[in-house]
Scaffold this motif. Structure first.
Motif, short mmCIF file in Angstrom:
data_model
loop_
_atom_site.label_atom_id
_atom_site.label_comp_id
_atom_site.label_asym_id
_atom_site.label_seq_id
_atom_site.Cartn_x
_atom_site.Cartn_y
_atom_site.Cartn_z
N THR A 111 56.09 5.28 -58.71
CA THR A 111 57.29 6.06 -58.98
C THR A 111 57.24 6.62 -60.39
O THR A 111 56.47 6.15 -61.24
CB THR A 111 58.55 5.20 -58.82
OG1 THR A 111 58.49 4.09 -59.74
CG2 THR A 111 58.66 4.65 -57.40
N SER A 145 56.86 10.54 -55.08
CA SER A 145 56.42 9.17 -55.32
C SER A 145 55.24 8.94 -54.41
O SER A 145 54.95 9.76 -53.52
CB SER A 145 57.53 8.14 -55.06
OG SER A 145 57.90 8.13 -53.70
N SER A 164 61.28 15.56 -53.65
CA SER A 164 61.03 14.24 -54.21
C SER A 164 59.56 14.06 -54.55
O SER A 164 58.71 14.87 -54.15
CB SER A 164 61.45 13.17 -53.20
OG SER A 164 60.68 13.27 -52.02
N ASP A 190 54.50 15.12 -52.14
CA ASP A 190 55.47 15.43 -53.20
C ASP A 190 55.97 16.86 -53.08
O ASP A 190 55.21 17.78 -52.76
CB ASP A 190 54.87 15.18 -54.58
CG ASP A 190 53.61 15.99 -54.85
OD1 ASP A 190 52.72 16.00 -53.97
OD2 ASP A 190 53.50 16.61 -55.92
N GLN A 235 62.79 9.68 -54.64
CA GLN A 235 61.47 9.23 -54.23
C GLN A 235 61.16 9.63 -52.79
O GLN A 235 62.05 9.69 -51.94
CB GLN A 235 61.35 7.72 -54.37
CG GLN A 235 61.57 7.22 -55.78
CD GLN A 235 61.57 5.71 -55.87
OE1 GLN A 235 61.14 5.02 -54.95
NE2 GLN A 235 62.05 5.18 -56.97
#
Length: 250
Positions: free
Chosen positions: A54, A84, A82, A228, A61
């Protein structure tokens, strides 16, 4: 968060010891299995031996869950504006085990993904490989850059390969990351022709590193998967199957 900061965070998480399992294909090709998702149980939390990656400046995330798809348990990633990932700590000599094998599937491309731009540095699926610093294997110029970077950020990798599924860049392209020359992006899938299909991948990490950085690689110290969309603010769904290193191609 920049790509360099992502690598720094990733390295902190993967700085431990060997995390693979020795297995074999048939009787002749020994392998190190790094991601054995197919032996996990669906809905049972994170895959065995993997940790979350993270980023403090990215509050939202990507969600990762073990699911059954096509009769096997795999990791499903859902990214909605997001970022992560999941990481696995390893210590692997890429000269001894140069071939990496994995399988993945995506449900959609990102409209704004562009490997040449900072604001396009998002991908529905990517596989990270990071390399530990070894002064005996690094050119003087990269050694000076690394020393400067370490003074600012602490223990960072000397290099990272990102195998990515991009939107329009030709397959086979190797390009410097838009944020940092510590990372190289390698396009292994591009465009819509295989969207929705499971794709088997096989890459020679040893040769890829030499082609990307112009020098011998050091030890591999980490592997990560990541979907991502924090830059493009889009949505992506991807699936990741088992990951293994071998001495030779299948």
């Amino acid at each position: 968060m920049t790509a360099l900061q992502r690598m720094i965070a990733f390295t902190v998480l993967v700085a431990g010891g060997f995390g693979g399992q020795m297995m074999s294909w048939g009787q002749s090709v020994p392998v190190i299995e790094v991601g054995t998702f197919s032996s996990d149980q669906p809905g049972s939390g994170l895959p065995n031996g993997w940790k979350p990656l993270t980023f403090p400046k990215i509050p939202k995330q990507t969600e990762y869950v073990l699911v059954k798809d096509g009769g096997q348990v795999v990791v499903k990633a859902v990214s909605e504006a997001s970022a992560s990932g999941l990481t696995k700590e390893v210590t692997i000599n890429p000269k001894d085990y140069p071939i990496i094998h994995w399988r993945w599937k995506i449900e959609n491309l990102l409209k704004q993904s562009d490997v040449s731009r900072k604001d396009g540095d998002d991908y529905p699926a990517r596989l990270y490989i990071t390399f530990a610093y070894d002064s005996d294997r690094v050119s003087l110029g990269r050694k000076l850059k690394y020393t400067a970077g370490r003074a600012l950020f602490g223990d960072i990798p000397i290099g990272a390969l990102n195998y990515i599924w991009e939107t329009k860049t030709p397959v086979g392209t190797i390009i410097e990351n838009a944020y940092t020359d510590f990372a190289r992006m390698i396009v292994v899938e591009s465009g819509p022709s295989r969207v929705g299909l499971w794709v088997e991948e096989e890459r020679n990490i040893y040769e890829d590193y030499k082609n990307a950085f112009g020098e011998e690689p050091s030890l591999i110290n980490g592997v990560a998967i990541m979907s991502d969309t924090d830059n493009t603010k889009e949505r992506a769904v991807a699936f990741y199957g088992d990951i293994a290193f071998s001495k030779a191609a299948k």
